[in-house]
Write an enzyme that holds these catalytic residues in place. Structure first.
Site, PDB file in Angstrom:
ATOM      1  N   ASP A  74       0.820  -1.205   0.000  1.00 33.97           N
ATOM      2  CA  ASP A  74       0.000   0.000   0.000  1.00 33.97           C
ATOM      3  C   ASP A  74       0.858   1.261   0.000  1.00 33.97           C
ATOM      4  O   ASP A  74       0.497   2.263  -0.620  1.00 33.97           O
ATOM      5  CB  ASP A  74      -0.924   0.007   1.216  1.00 33.97           C
ATOM      6  CG  ASP A  74      -2.070  -0.994   1.079  1.00 33.97           C
ATOM      7  OD1 ASP A  74      -2.230  -1.560  -0.016  1.00 33.97           O
ATOM      8  OD2 ASP A  74      -2.801  -1.196   2.059  1.00 33.97           O
ATOM      9  N   GLY A  75       1.997   1.238   0.697  1.00 35.49           N
ATOM     10  CA  GLY A  75       2.879   2.397   0.704  1.00 35.49           C
ATOM     11  C   GLY A  75       3.385   2.737  -0.678  1.00 35.49           C
ATOM     12  O   GLY A  75       3.498   3.914  -1.050  1.00 35.49           O
ATOM     13  N   ASN A 147      -4.506   8.812   1.797  1.00 27.05           N
ATOM     14  CA  ASN A 147      -4.873   8.168   3.056  1.00 27.05           C
ATOM     15  C   ASN A 147      -5.203   9.156   4.166  1.00 27.05           C
ATOM     16  O   ASN A 147      -6.318   9.162   4.676  1.00 27.05           O
ATOM     17  CB  ASN A 147      -3.750   7.244   3.531  1.00 27.05           C
ATOM     18  CG  ASN A 147      -4.005   5.791   3.195  1.00 27.05           C
ATOM     19  OD1 ASN A 147      -4.930   5.474   2.445  1.00 27.05           O
ATOM     20  ND2 ASN A 147      -3.203   4.906   3.738  1.00 27.05           N
ATOM     21  N   GLU A 148      -4.209   9.967   4.554  1.00 25.20           N
ATOM     22  CA  GLU A 148      -4.458  10.807   5.720  1.00 25.20           C
ATOM     23  C   GLU A 148      -3.494  11.975   5.836  1.00 25.20           C
ATOM     24  O   GLU A 148      -2.395  11.973   5.265  1.00 25.20           O
ATOM     25  CB  GLU A 148      -4.378   9.997   7.016  1.00 25.20           C
ATOM     26  CG  GLU A 148      -2.997   9.561   7.440  1.00 25.20           C
ATOM     27  CD  GLU A 148      -2.581   8.213   6.925  1.00 25.20           C
ATOM     28  OE1 GLU A 148      -1.421   8.124   6.475  1.00 25.20           O
ATOM     29  OE2 GLU A 148      -3.373   7.248   6.962  1.00 25.20           O
ATOM     30  N   ASP A 177      -0.799  12.576  21.584  1.00 26.26           N
ATOM     31  CA  ASP A 177       0.465  12.517  20.847  1.00 26.26           C
ATOM     32  C   ASP A 177       0.305  13.085  19.443  1.00 26.26           C
ATOM     33  O   ASP A 177       1.284  13.466  18.807  1.00 26.26           O
ATOM     34  CB  ASP A 177       0.966  11.078  20.754  1.00 26.26           C
ATOM     35  CG  ASP A 177       1.605  10.601  22.049  1.00 26.26           C
ATOM     36  OD1 ASP A 177       1.724  11.405  22.994  1.00 26.26           O
ATOM     37  OD2 ASP A 177       1.980   9.406  22.117  1.00 26.26           O
ATOM     38  N   GLY A 189      -6.065   2.442   7.491  1.00 30.89           N
ATOM     39  CA  GLY A 189      -4.637   2.587   7.700  1.00 30.89           C
ATOM     40  C   GLY A 189      -4.302   2.996   9.121  1.00 30.89           C
ATOM     41  O   GLY A 189      -4.702   2.354  10.099  1.00 30.89           O
ATOM     42  N   SER A 191      -5.367   5.395  10.953  1.00 32.82           N
ATOM     43  CA  SER A 191      -6.554   5.679  11.769  1.00 32.82           C
ATOM     44  C   SER A 191      -7.110   4.405  12.399  1.00 32.82           C
ATOM     45  O   SER A 191      -7.471   4.393  13.585  1.00 32.82           O
ATOM     46  CB  SER A 191      -7.628   6.361  10.912  1.00 32.82           C
ATOM     47  OG  SER A 191      -8.820   6.558  11.640  1.00 32.82           O
ATOM     48  N   LEU A 192      -7.180   3.331  11.642  1.00 31.62           N
ATOM     49  CA  LEU A 192      -7.703   2.061  12.161  1.00 31.62           C
ATOM     50  C   LEU A 192      -6.834   1.547  13.304  1.00 31.62           C
ATOM     51  O   LEU A 192      -7.338   1.063  14.319  1.00 31.62           O
ATOM     52  CB  LEU A 192      -7.765   1.029  11.033  1.00 31.62           C
ATOM     53  CG  LEU A 192      -8.288  -0.365  11.403  1.00 31.62           C
ATOM     54  CD1 LEU A 192      -9.746  -0.300  11.859  1.00 31.62           C
ATOM     55  CD2 LEU A 192      -8.142  -1.324  10.225  1.00 31.62           C
ATOM     56  N   SER A 193      -5.512   1.681  13.167  1.00 28.83           N
ATOM     57  CA  SER A 193      -4.620   1.196  14.210  1.00 28.83           C
ATOM     58  C   SER A 193      -4.735   2.014  15.492  1.00 28.83           C
ATOM     59  O   SER A 193      -4.325   1.558  16.563  1.00 28.83           O
ATOM     60  CB  SER A 193      -3.170   1.211  13.715  1.00 28.83           C
ATOM     61  OG  SER A 193      -2.677   2.531  13.597  1.00 28.83           O
TER      62      SER A 193
END
EC number: 2.7.1.23
Length: 296
Positions: A74-75, A147-148, A177, A189, A191-193
């Site tokens: 994905d990266g 993604n973000e 943080d 991505g 966010s899910l983690s």
């Protein structure tokens, strides 16, 4: 037909699949246009056909390029956003990596990939991008992400305070943080983690997810993507991190930041048999309980 090939690099286990892809392109009389650093890395190991071309910069991808195939995880696919920009070149991701939410096509499907490009037998998924506006120049000509967008403390310093506004109206001050604003694509991505929800790609929304918040009652929130989300950052450190996907800039608290939906989108291609639900079940191992045997 010209098809661009992009990859960050390869391991020896990938060589057979890369050779097969080049053979399939040659069989269909498709001219490969290969990312120049990737091409140089391959040259000692691959016999290229005379028609092979290379590209180095976004400007090299002109109207003759009909598709871009990403070879990696994905990266790697996220990297292609900085090359195709607003040119509306569709991207198909072949997974040479690990999980692969975006690059969801298996390396065992390379023959089907090439045939689908020739026959135009694929599904186009339009994906929203997030755009960053700042008071100083950041991220060059690519101030957007698939993604973000994130704000994050720079090192092991104390948490930061991120005052967040929707269309100028105060939403919340996040003691954390950092803070993530994810597109629907990015919801699976970072966010899910951090505990954010999974959002379907066609949902017109952004997910605001705090990173390690100090307040236990602060949770991710979904907002419509027609909002402009702006920020003021405070902290004991003079510098913070600002990211768009895997790209990063160091900023201080004098920089004004705001994100919104980008004016253009990116087109991701998938084979007809694949869809978002299939990807979720496959990548997150949903339905692996033996009591679901027989369910498709």
């Amino acid at each position: 037909m010209h098809v661009a090939l992009y990859s960050r690099g390869f391991v020896k286990e990938d060589l057979e699949d890369i050779r097969f892809l080049l053979e399939e392109l040659n069989r269909q009389e498709i001219t490969p246009v290969i990312f120049e650093p990737f091409y140089r890395e391959l040259r000692p190991h691959v016999q290229f056909y005379p028609e092979t071309e290379v590209f180095s910069h976004a400007e090299d991808l002109n109207q003759r390029i009909e598709f871009l195939v990403s070879l990696g995880g994905d990266g790697t696919l996220l990297d292609t956003v900085s090359f195709i920009r607003d040119k509306n070149i569709p991207v198909m991701g072949v997974n040479f990596g690990r999980l692969g939410f975006l690059a969801s096509i298996g390396r065992n499907e390379i023959h089907e990939v090439v045939d689908s490009l020739i026959s135009r037998n694929y599904v186009v998924d339009k994906r929203t991008l997030i755009h960053l506006d700042t008071s100083i120049p950041l991220f060059g000509n690519v101030p957007y992400a698939l993604n973000e967008f994130t704000i994050h403390k720079k090192d092991t310093s104390a948490m930061v305070k991120i005052h967040t506004y929707l269309n100028g109206e105060f939403l919340n001050t996040y003691w954390a943080d950092g803070l993530i604003v994810a597109t629907p694509t990015g919801s699976t991505g970072y966010s899910l983690s951090c505990g954010g929800p999974i959002v379907f790609p066609e949902a017109a929304s952004f997910v605001i997810t705090p990173v390690a918040p100090h307040n236990l009652n602060v949770r991710p929130i979904i907002v419509p993507d027609n909002n402009i989300i702006s920020f003021e950052v405070e902290g004991r450190s003079d510098q913070f991190l600002c990211t768009l996907d895997s790209r990063m800039e160091v900023i201080d608290n004098r920089v004004q930041l705001a994100v919104k939906k980008e004016d253009f989108s990116i087109s991701l291609l998938r084979l007809n048999e694949g869809n978002f639900l299939h990807t979720l079940r496959n990548k997150l191992l949903w339905g692996i309980d033996t009591r679901n045997a027989g369910r498709k």
